[in-house]
Design a protein around this motif. Sequence first.
Motif, PDB file in Angstrom:
ATOM      1  N   GLN A 132       0.828  -1.211   0.000  1.00  0.00           N
ATOM      2  CA  GLN A 132       0.000   0.000   0.000  1.00  0.00           C
ATOM      3  C   GLN A 132       0.863   1.262   0.000  1.00  0.00           C
ATOM      4  OE1 GLN A 132      -2.744   0.689   3.425  1.00  0.00           O
ATOM      5  NE2 GLN A 132      -4.327   0.440   1.864  1.00  0.00           N
ATOM      6  N   LYS A 133       1.999   1.200   0.684  1.00  0.00           N
ATOM      7  CA  LYS A 133       2.921   2.339   0.676  1.00  0.00           C
ATOM      8  C   LYS A 133       3.524   2.552  -0.712  1.00  0.00           C
ATOM      9  CE  LYS A 133       4.436   2.097   5.523  1.00  0.00           C
ATOM     10  NZ  LYS A 133       5.600   1.811   6.408  1.00  0.00           N
ATOM     11  N   ARG A 134       3.808   1.473  -1.408  1.00  0.00           N
ATOM     12  CA  ARG A 134       4.455   1.583  -2.724  1.00  0.00           C
ATOM     13  C   ARG A 134       3.492   2.103  -3.795  1.00  0.00           C
ATOM     14  NH1 ARG A 134       6.433  -3.878  -1.212  1.00  0.00           N
ATOM     15  NH2 ARG A 134       8.564  -3.649  -0.464  1.00  0.00           N
ATOM     16  N   PHE A 135       2.233   1.689  -3.701  1.00  0.00           N
ATOM     17  CA  PHE A 135       1.266   2.019  -4.752  1.00  0.00           C
ATOM     18  C   PHE A 135      -0.012   2.603  -4.132  1.00  0.00           C
ATOM     19  CE2 PHE A 135       3.756  -1.751  -6.108  1.00  0.00           C
ATOM     20  CZ  PHE A 135       4.458  -1.163  -7.161  1.00  0.00           C
ATOM     21  N   PRO A 136       0.084   3.801  -3.565  1.00  0.00           N
ATOM     22  CA  PRO A 136      -1.045   4.375  -2.817  1.00  0.00           C
ATOM     23  C   PRO A 136      -2.249   4.744  -3.678  1.00  0.00           C
ATOM     24  CG  PRO A 136       0.713   5.989  -3.064  1.00  0.00           C
ATOM     25  CD  PRO A 136       1.268   4.684  -3.560  1.00  0.00           C
ATOM     26  N   ASN A 137      -2.054   4.962  -4.979  1.00  0.00           N
ATOM     27  CA  ASN A 137      -3.184   5.304  -5.829  1.00  0.00           C
ATOM     28  C   ASN A 137      -3.976   4.051  -6.228  1.00  0.00           C
ATOM     29  OD1 ASN A 137      -4.691   7.363  -7.396  1.00  0.00           O
ATOM     30  ND2 ASN A 137      -4.001   6.135  -9.143  1.00  0.00           N
TER      31      ASN A 137
END
Length: 434
Positions: free
Chosen positions: A144-149
């Motif tokens: 989730q931190k890597r791909f927040p969108n």
Amino acid sequence: MKQCHDIIFVISLSLIVLFCYNLTASALKSDDIRNHLGTRTPYRFKYNKDDNKICFQNCKDDKIWMVLRHGTRLPNDKDIVGMNTILKQLKIDILLKNQNGKGPLSKEQLDWFENWNNNTPLAKERYLTIEGQDEMILLAERMQKRFPNAIKKKYNNETFLFRYTATQRAQQSARYFTIGLFDSNKFQHIQFEPALEVDTTLRFYKHCAKWQKQVKKNPDTYKEVTLFGQSKVMNDTLLAVTKKLGLDKTLTLDQVVLMYRVCGYETSWHKYMKSPWCFGFDEKTIKVLEYFEDLKKYWVDGYGYTQRAACMIMKNMFHTMSSNGPSATFLFAHSGTILKLLTHLQLYKPQCPLLADAVDEGRPWRTSDIDCFASNIAFVLFKCNDGDKILTLHQEKIVKLPMCDTELCPMADLEKQFHNTIHNCNFTDICSID
């Protein structure tokens, strides 16, 4: 109410784990035997620890599709019985032969054997462990931190899809993964796709009659594995393990393989405890046992035979990326799924077939690295100024697909390379026996 208390407890436990995590998740030295435990290798030694947001200029992450092997689990029924019979007797023999300082094992090692016991109930064979729960929670948080969108923090059943096989370990892995993604008070509102008893996407090989006959149940599949089990290299290994434990009678292949498996299980379960069954191995012997397992996985699940049915799960990815459906899809499956998909993607392919005549030290097909507990493959769709592109990750690490020129691969190029996967992948045609 009890379910809410259980979830709060798990979250609290995960915070304690996070506090201590740097102690156990740091990189191991290459000669550490814990690096070579095959499909039971702990995920904490193998994942990408950089969880910073992944960005590309003039691009934005839009969708993610991810397939995950379940987290660390308990042994199967055969291994549990072996622990209760074969290993319990071996424990007694080892203590007798090493008593009064006469054997090669140290007092500390003997204390570990003295205190070792197996209380795993058969009824819970293959169940997800507490470590497996932690793996899923932490993995979800990092992604989730890597791909927040693509992976929103707020749950919506139209933007998220969760699906698992009809097994306790996959179902629980999915549940704990969602705990890592969302607030605990949202947990009970999450919708999961119903598990299918016959799942031709997540466990296509289990229901593929042709694969079962031509590969799984074909004696020729295991020819190299059998030869290696009878080789001088393996016989020398059995002698070396016997000697290291201070025993007189040479251990059998079945006994040493069981020790290797339990060494892996117990190392994965416990961050701060040792498995005494690892004491019989050193860097040389552990690599022989690792190769023995890799040989089997290569011929059953990998490049030894055509894994054509793997198109079923790859086709699901392309359909997800090209449709107006969820922006985040998470599928929870098994070792066989991960290895066959890696093969379909042409990743980790050895230059030559793996054979029994010698251990291929430089092989990229090493299950300790590519198929440890909680292994995962993710495809992320980036919307870029110059078109849609796909980023591939394995064990949370960016990998370049062999058919792509760059890590961020144009979607159109990938669709061209996998044309047959998208348009000519019919389960009945592929798996029916003529």
